[in-house]
Design a protein around this motif. Structure first.
Motif, PDB file in Angstrom:
ATOM      1  N   HIS A  21       0.822  -1.213   0.000  1.00 45.17           N
ATOM      2  CA  HIS A  21       0.000   0.000   0.000  1.00 45.17           C
ATOM      3  C   HIS A  21       0.860   1.268   0.000  1.00 45.17           C
ATOM      4  O   HIS A  21       0.491   2.262  -0.632  1.00 45.17           O
ATOM      5  CB  HIS A  21      -0.986  -0.020   1.161  1.00 45.17           C
ATOM      6  N   VAL A  22       1.994   1.215   0.663  1.00 44.37           N
ATOM      7  CA  VAL A  22       2.924   2.354   0.624  1.00 44.37           C
ATOM      8  C   VAL A  22       3.429   2.534  -0.802  1.00 44.37           C
ATOM      9  O   VAL A  22       3.494   3.663  -1.309  1.00 44.37           O
ATOM     10  CB  VAL A  22       4.081   2.154   1.627  1.00 44.37           C
ATOM     11  N   LYS A  28       1.046   5.618  -7.638  1.00 47.10           N
ATOM     12  CA  LYS A  28      -0.232   6.039  -8.236  1.00 47.10           C
ATOM     13  C   LYS A  28      -0.569   7.509  -8.008  1.00 47.10           C
ATOM     14  O   LYS A  28      -1.634   7.956  -8.399  1.00 47.10           O
ATOM     15  CB  LYS A  28      -1.374   5.177  -7.685  1.00 47.10           C
ATOM     16  N   ASN A  29       0.323   8.235  -7.348  1.00 47.02           N
ATOM     17  CA  ASN A  29       0.056   9.641  -7.039  1.00 47.02           C
ATOM     18  C   ASN A  29       1.252  10.498  -7.423  1.00 47.02           C
ATOM     19  O   ASN A  29       2.382  10.004  -7.435  1.00 47.02           O
ATOM     20  CB  ASN A  29      -0.231   9.803  -5.537  1.00 47.02           C
ATOM     21  N   PRO A  30       1.020  11.777  -7.703  1.00 45.94           N
ATOM     22  CA  PRO A  30       2.135  12.675  -7.980  1.00 45.94           C
ATOM     23  C   PRO A  30       3.090  12.722  -6.778  1.00 45.94           C
ATOM     24  O   PRO A  30       2.662  12.534  -5.632  1.00 45.94           O
ATOM     25  CB  PRO A  30       1.466  14.035  -8.197  1.00 45.94           C
ATOM     26  N   VAL A  73      -6.371  10.015  -1.150  1.00 48.22           N
ATOM     27  CA  VAL A  73      -5.152   9.658  -1.892  1.00 48.22           C
ATOM     28  C   VAL A  73      -5.134   8.157  -2.111  1.00 48.22           C
ATOM     29  O   VAL A  73      -5.341   7.375  -1.168  1.00 48.22           O
ATOM     30  CB  VAL A  73      -3.889  10.116  -1.112  1.00 48.22           C
ATOM     31  N   ARG A  74      -4.879   7.755  -3.361  1.00 51.26           N
ATOM     32  CA  ARG A  74      -4.877   6.319  -3.691  1.00 51.26           C
ATOM     33  C   ARG A  74      -3.874   5.562  -2.834  1.00 51.26           C
ATOM     34  O   ARG A  74      -2.715   5.910  -2.771  1.00 51.26           O
ATOM     35  CB  ARG A  74      -4.540   6.109  -5.160  1.00 51.26           C
ATOM     36  N   GLY A  75      -4.366   4.536  -2.162  1.00 43.96           N
ATOM     37  CA  GLY A  75      -3.526   3.659  -1.360  1.00 43.96           C
ATOM     38  C   GLY A  75      -3.430   4.047   0.106  1.00 43.96           C
ATOM     39  O   GLY A  75      -3.054   3.222   0.939  1.00 43.96           O
ATOM     40  N   ALA A  76      -3.769   5.279   0.451  1.00 46.59           N
ATOM     41  CA  ALA A  76      -3.575   5.755   1.828  1.00 46.59           C
ATOM     42  C   ALA A  76      -4.504   5.067   2.826  1.00 46.59           C
ATOM     43  O   ALA A  76      -4.070   4.624   3.891  1.00 46.59           O
ATOM     44  CB  ALA A  76      -3.742   7.268   1.894  1.00 46.59           C
ATOM     45  N   TYR A  81      -5.400   0.942   7.167  1.00 45.23           N
ATOM     46  CA  TYR A  81      -6.086  -0.276   7.606  1.00 45.23           C
ATOM     47  C   TYR A  81      -5.117  -1.455   7.683  1.00 45.23           C
ATOM     48  O   TYR A  81      -5.206  -2.273   8.592  1.00 45.23           O
ATOM     49  CB  TYR A  81      -7.269  -0.614   6.691  1.00 45.23           C
ATOM     50  N   SER A  82      -4.190  -1.528   6.749  1.00 49.96           N
ATOM     51  CA  SER A  82      -3.244  -2.650   6.772  1.00 49.96           C
ATOM     52  C   SER A  82      -2.301  -2.576   7.965  1.00 49.96           C
ATOM     53  O   SER A  82      -1.712  -3.578   8.364  1.00 49.96           O
ATOM     54  CB  SER A  82      -2.449  -2.717   5.461  1.00 49.96           C
TER      55      SER A  82
END
Length: 166
Positions: A21-22, A28-30, A73-76, A81-82
């Motif tokens: 996820h990190v 996936k983000n700027p 933010v994608r993945g945050a 949660y992980s």
């Protein structure tokens, strides 16, 4: 009771999940958004590690602007949660909470280490890119300076030839 290798496997799977996820946040983000997001997550995890008994630090109100911005933010959100957080409702408020379960603090410390390692790696890559760009600029300037010197030398030679032929 689980065997030690099963426990080790679970811990590796946990770390791998956080790393996944990190990495998603970074890929996936700027760059600026990814870095700001990781710093925010680092602060959240770090504050809990510093004061594990402080329930306020363990709760993220999902209606909070900062939390909404973070989770946009994608993945945050999945990264949080992980790391061991779960969704909990108290009254009419939803919270993302790190419950004080056995091993949750050790896991959070591992998740924090993953985030910090990524931040350091990202900064190192950016510094290398900056350094490379500066080297390229310096090389271009050096070439321009050489051309200017050669031009001036040619001018001087031309001027001397004209003076000797007169």
């Amino acid at each position: 009771m689980q065997s030690p290798w099963e426990d080790e496997l679970k811990e590796r799977q946990f770390v791998l999940g956080v790393q996944t996820h990190v990495s998603e946040i970074v890929k996936k983000n700027p760059h600026k958004i990814a870095t700001e997001t990781l710093v925010t997550i680092e602060n959240i995890f770090g504050n809990i590690v510093k004061k594990p008994q402080d329930d306020k630090k363990r709760k993220l109100r999902t209606s909070n602007d900062l939390v909404q911005k973070l989770f946009a933010v994608r993945g945050a959100e999945m990264c949080v949660y992980s790391a061991g957080f779960c969704l909990k409702t108290e009254g009419h408020q939803e919270y993302c909470v790190l419950l004080p379960q056995e091993g949750s603090m050790e896991r959070l410390k591992k998740a924090l280490a993953v985030v910090q390692k990524q931040l350091k790696s990202t900064e190192n890559k950016r510094e290398k890119q900056r350094s490379q760009k500066q080297k390229e600029k310096d090389e271009i300037q050096r070439r321009k300076d050489l051309v200017a010197i050669q031009f001036m030398e040619d001018r001087e030679q031309t001027s001397r030839r004209q003076q000797t032929t007169e």
